[in-house]
Design an enzyme around this catalytic site. Structure first.
Site, PDB file in Angstrom:
ATOM      1  N   PHE A  60       0.866  -1.019  -0.037  1.00  0.00           N
ATOM      2  CA  PHE A  60      -0.129   0.105   0.142  1.00  0.00           C
ATOM      3  C   PHE A  60       0.850   1.131  -0.081  1.00  0.00           C
ATOM      4  O   PHE A  60       0.591   2.030   0.879  1.00  0.00           O
ATOM      5  CB  PHE A  60      -1.012   0.072   1.147  1.00  0.00           C
ATOM      6  CG  PHE A  60      -2.214  -0.828   1.101  1.00  0.00           C
ATOM      7  CD1 PHE A  60      -3.194  -0.748   0.110  1.00  0.00           C
ATOM      8  CD2 PHE A  60      -2.121  -2.034   1.725  1.00  0.00           C
ATOM      9  CE1 PHE A  60      -4.018  -1.562   0.210  1.00  0.00           C
ATOM     10  CE2 PHE A  60      -3.215  -2.964   1.517  1.00  0.00           C
ATOM     11  CZ  PHE A  60      -4.100  -2.853   0.642  1.00  0.00           C
ATOM     12  N   ASP A  61       1.580   1.368  -1.009  1.00  0.00           N
ATOM     13  CA  ASP A  61       2.581   2.530  -1.017  1.00  0.00           C
ATOM     14  C   ASP A  61       3.413   2.917   0.041  1.00  0.00           C
ATOM     15  O   ASP A  61       3.768   4.105   0.233  1.00  0.00           O
ATOM     16  CB  ASP A  61       1.344   3.785  -1.442  1.00  0.00           C
ATOM     17  CG  ASP A  61       1.110   4.096  -2.802  1.00  0.00           C
ATOM     18  OD1 ASP A  61       2.001   3.713  -3.596  1.00  0.00           O
ATOM     19  OD2 ASP A  61       0.216   4.505  -3.127  1.00  0.00           O
ATOM     20  N   ALA A  62       3.672   1.968   0.631  1.00  0.00           N
ATOM     21  CA  ALA A  62       4.932   2.368   1.623  1.00  0.00           C
ATOM     22  C   ALA A  62       6.309   1.926   0.975  1.00  0.00           C
ATOM     23  O   ALA A  62       6.076   1.420  -0.124  1.00  0.00           O
ATOM     24  CB  ALA A  62       4.765   1.581   2.958  1.00  0.00           C
TER      25      ALA A  62
END
Lengths: 405, 609
Positions: B225-227
């Site tokens: 998730f976009d980390a």
């Protein structure tokens, strides 16, 4: 009310047993719809079951099983005691409301009557505004008219509200005290009107002391030299407002076809009372979207049905599906007093008994002062009231109380 | 002229003021432009004709944004090769081009009438102008994104937005600046892949990015998730490290009567003395020493104010002035070292002290990073170097980006920049990634091949923990990443118990005041909808402003508890039949306010059970 309560309690018991599943579910053996009805299962449910069983030619025992299942499923959908139906309805209607567009749909040309859709229309209904922005009627036709295309057209044109000012061009000469009316041929042709007939109608309207000179489509009124200018003006303006054909308030008329390919007349502007009297119109199916008018002409129950229809329809047009029961609840709330009252401070909020509930909505100081003037008593029965004083609200887990013995 | 005649004529406006009418607006417009091109009138005058309203706008005032474009006449650019040659020989300069009408400045209004071709090839007979460089269609910031033309439009916007949030060296005099807030990247690097706009802006002198070795691969879910996952070894070597500056100031105010504030270490006699520990970092002049450690519990400027009221004269006629504490403290949760101390004067001539506090912001979980293509992400984990996956050459990525970030966002420019960055670091020179006019993919591939790398930019990786080869090849490259100034250290906040407002006794709001998050009207409604009556009660009353007040049964009004005489009674009727009632303090306050308005709110009591 009591009948409803009883069924709810029964419901609970059955559901509990169904969850435990140690014993076979006890369902009274019933076959005919009548008995179902006594149990509080609505007609639509058991009718569907019966229809289905007939179509599939189910055996008697299978039908019974199916009915038991249907009863169970139906009971699951019944609201339980203490459920906050109002809040749930408000949230269910409010959240999709954020997706509604502010845009008004305008249809190019004369193919369709433009009707306010989206948030404007929803707001209009919910707030119970007496003047709809885009009043519109859908007129269904009597059988003989419906089948005759010419008759339909003729009827449609006869509805259009035409005033003298729409077809007359006026020239005034106040020095010589005469006035000339020139009939506009184009406008008359548009409305399929006959110049001779119109002139005759005009003659009837004019007071006798005025001299009328006709020349083709040109009419000259000669006033006596002593007539007051003011009076002449007044008279002429009054005359121009006279209706020469049609039904008042009907501004535009379009003949289209409904979803079942049946010819209908759609109008901008609405006059339900007058249209229903027309022989050519079908008084059963003809509707208007002006709720206030429906309440006046057909009564509050009709208006309630229309509130549901309009709200559901508007939301559906915007691809939003909301359970009808939420809308039914709202419609009940709007109409239960016998007239249409919006969910605004001048509508249903005014009828609330609790001063705190009123004060927490709008015009706080006014309501508190009023409560003090009349020595009102706050019963602390609602939700907001109890939140204000800091007590558990009487909803859900707060419905039950302990009793000392 | 009759009124009817005027209606057909075009209205002519100069700087928004109607000055007259004209029969042939198109001719008028053409004439004005013509005389501008032969320098009869100023080059900054613009004229536009609006066909819809039949109006001519002539503008010559200040404040309009203009941009230069090459004039095209009859489908041919006026900037011929001949002129270009002259320019190269420096026989001509920019001003000559403007004077000769080869280049002209358009403003927003005249641009509406222009049809600007992007490049030489696309000129048709209809075109009126030609871009000097295709990046002219992009803004200054957007044109700094390399390989922009391969990206989705929305991502270009995202990327451009974050240029403004990136830390770097954005000024040349950081030491002398006393900004209220400032960020400074410790080791900024020139971007390996640059655009022409960056040259013009001297981004190589004041860079705002670092070149990260990026591998597009998941890492045990830490970059879901976009980390993004950072390499701790790289972080410890200074990757993304930056300084956060905050300046605190105080003035020695003068008061009427000759009294003054004073910078000093407050003594124990001072009213509101906060203890020796509080003043430990102050020097004898009352200002914090340079490089002293300060935090939310230490003063940076020690200050005392004169007493607010003059004390009575004592018997002996000598009064020791009791001064008040008025020190300036570092903001809560913000600690650091004193970086700079200056003393100057303010406009009134009072002495003004400013203290700049610097804190090291080492990248940690929750800090934000972004490439130039709108690929932003929050650090999900900082992994020890020995656990990082490595290539066959022993290279460990600085940052691991989740592959899911790529396909749906279509930031092909990001991938191209990775390849270009890789090629550039092997080549040892910057690569031009200017939008529309850059080193093509084929060239990049060739470069990589020359240096013994795979053309497709993929590498074989080994798991740093197990040592096993990772199945599949991993796309790896070098991208300029930016540290954005959103950091957890400045945002993290929690509360269980804490300060309350004096008036309502409800919890305070806001991070500075250690406040809670408001459980508002709509939130309360959700609990009502679920029928969670008791939870709602707990949130609104128990966790907020619950009080137990005594209420007189007879009067229905709040009674008192006289603790000295140990008596509970009603102050109105004197009855001792008073009972404790739980309520919110807000409600009690409302009752008091109603009473103040002259209303008499009576509470009717009933047994709770």
């Amino acid at each position: 009310m009591t009948a409803g309560k009883k069924s709810k309690i029964k419901t609970k018991k059955i559901v509990e047993k169904a969850v435990v599943e140690t014993k076979p579910v006890e369902v009274p053996e019933v076959e005919t719809g009548k008995e179902w009805e006594q149990l509080g299962v609505p007609k639509s449910v058991w009718k569907t079951v019966e229809k289905f069983s007939e179509a599939k030619k189910l055996s008697e025992s299978d039908v019974k099983k199916l009915m038991q299942l249907a009863k169970q499923e139906y009971d699951k959908t019944v609201v339980e005691v203490g459920e906050a139906v109002g809040i749930v309805a408000a949230q269910s209607l409010g959240e999709p409301g954020t997706q509604l567009t502010l845009r008004t749909k305008h249809f190019a040309g004369a193919a369709e009557v433009s009707v306010g859709s989206g948030i404007q229309r929803v707001e209009e209904i919910v707030d119970g505004r007496s003047k709809a922005k885009y009043p519109s009627m859908t007129i269904y036709l009597a059988e003989d008219v419906r089948k005759n295309k010419n008759a339909t057209e003729e009827f449609a044109n006869s509805l259009l509200d035409v005033r003298l000012r729409d077809i007359v061009q006026m020239d005034e000469d106040f020095k010589e005290k005469f006035i000339v009316w020139q009939l506009n041929d184009e406008r008359m042709a548009e409305n399929k009107m006959d110049a001779g007939k119109i002139i005759k109608k005009i003659e009837k309207l004019i007071p006798k002391k005025v001299e009328v000179v006709k020349r083709g489509t040109r009419i000259t009124f000669n006033f006596s030299k002593r007539a007051q200018l003011k009076d002449i003006r007044k008279l002429m303006l009054k005359l121009l407002k006279k209706r020469i054909s049609g039904v008042s308030n009907i501004e535009t008329v379009i003949v289209t076809k409904d979803k079942k390919d049946e010819p209908v007349i759609k109008t901008r502007g609405s006059n339900l009372k007058a249209i229903l009297r027309k022989r050519e119109a079908d008084p059963v199916r003809t509707i208007t979207n002006d709720l206030e008018e429906i309440a006046k002409v057909l009564g509050i129950e009709a208006a309630r049905t229309m509130v549901v229809k309009e709200l559901y329809g508007t939301l559906k047009d915007n691809n939003i599906s909301v359970d009808v029961r939420h809308i039914l609840l709202l419609a009940d709330l709007i109409t239960f007093s016998g007239e249409i009252k919006g969910t605004v401070r001048t509508g249903i909020m005014r009828d609330k008994a609790s001063p705190f509930a009123k004060a927490s909505f709008e015009e706080t100081v006014k309501h508190l002062l009023e409560a003090a003037f009349y020595g009102e008593r706050e019963e602390l029965k609602g939700v907001v009231e109890n939140i204000i004083v800091g007590q558990p609200i009487k909803v859900g887990t707060g419905t039950v109380e302990l009793i000392m013995k | 002229m009759s009124k009817e005649g005027l209606r057909e004529k075009a209205k002519v406006y100069i700087n928004g003021r109607l000055i007259g009418f004209h029969d042939k607006p198109l001719q008028l417009t053409k004439d004005i432009i013509g005389s501008r091109r032969i320098s009869q009138i100023d080059s900054q005058i613009n004229v536009a004709y609006d066909e819809k309203t039949n109006e001519v706008y002539i503008n010559s005032d200040s404040g309009r944004v203009q941009r230069p474009v090459i004039v095209v006449e009859n489908g041919k650019s006026k900037l011929t090769e001949e002129i270009v040659k002259k320019l190269q020989k420096q026989e001509l300069n920019w001003n000559d081009l403007v004077e000769k009408g080869i280049i002209e400045y358009l403003d927003a209004e005249e641009e509406e009438n222009a049809y600007v071709a992007i490049d030489d090839e696309s000129i048709t007979a209809e075109h009126t102008h030609l871009e000097i460089n295709p990046i002219g269609i992009e803004s200054i910031i957007t044109s700094m994104i390399p390989y922009l033309e391969h990206n989705m439009a929305g991502k270009a916007l995202h990327g451009a937005k974050m240029f403004k949030q990136a830390a770097g060296i954005s000024y040349v005099n950081p030491k002398y600046r006393m900004d209220t807030e400032g960020y400074l990247l410790y080791y900024p690097q020139k971007a390996l892949v640059k655009s022409k706009t960056m040259d013009l802006l001297k981004m190589d002198v004041r860079p705002q990015s670092q070149n990260f070795v990026v591998a597009i691969m998941p890492f045990y879910g830490w970059n879901a998730f976009d980390a993004v996952v950072l390499n701790r070894g790289a972080v410890e070597r200074g990757l993304g490290r930056m300084a956060y500056y905050r300046t605190y100031d105080a003035v020695q105010k003068r008061y009427p009567g000759g009294q003054k504030d004073k910078f000093e270490i407050p003594t124990e006699e001072t009213v509101g003395y906060l203890g020796a520990e509080y003043y430990k970092s102050l020097g004898e002049d009352g200002l914090a020493e340079v490089e002293a450690k300060v935090d939310g519990k230490t003063a940076v400027i020690g200050k005392t104010s004169p007493p607010r009221f003059l004390e009575e004269v004592s018997e002996f006629g000598v009064v020791k002035e009791k001064r008040r504490e008025a020190s300036e403290t570092v903001r809560k949760q913000k600690s650091g070292h004193v970086d700079e101390v200056i003393i100057t004067e303010d406009l009134d001539g009072s002495i003004l002290a400013k203290i700049k506090v610097r804190s090291d912001m080492i990248p940690e979980v929750g800090d934000k990073f972004s490439s130039r293509h709108g690929q932003k992400g929050v650090v999900g984990a900082v992994i020890p170097e020995e656990d990082m996956p490595f290539t066959q050459d022993g290279i460990k990525p600085d940052l691991m980006l989740n592959p899911h970030s790529i396909p749906s966002r279509m930031t092909v420019g990001h991938l191209l920049e990775m390849l270009a960055g890789k090629a550039s670091s092997m080549q040892g020179e910057q690569i031009d990634g200017t939008p529309f006019n850059n080193v093509p993919l084929s060239e990049l591939k060739k470069m990589l091949k020359e240096h013994g790398l795979r053309e497709d930019g993929k590498e074989i990786f080994y798991d740093g923990i197990t040592g096993e080869r990772i199945e599949g090849e991993i796309f790896t490259g070098v991208v300029a990443y930016r540290r954005l100034y959103h950091m957890v250290a400045h945002k993290m906040q929690a509360r269980s118990r804490g300060p309350v407002q004096i008036l309502t006794r409800q919890p305070t709001e806001g991070k500075e005041k250690e406040g809670g998050l408001r459980f508002g009207e709509m939130e309360a409604e959700t609990l009502v909808g679920h029928g969670s009556s008791m939870l709602l009660h707990e949130k609104m009353i128990e966790d907020s402003d619950k009080v137990t007040e005594l209420v007189c049964e007879k009067c229905g009004i709040i009674a008192v508890n006289d603790k000295i005489r140990n008596r509970k009674y009603c102050q109105v009727c004197g009855s001792t039949k008073v009972y404790p009632v739980e309520m919110s303090y807000g409600f009690k306050l409302m009752l008091d306010e109603l009473k103040a308005l002259g209303m008499y709110p009576i509470l009717h009591l009933r047994d709770k059970v």
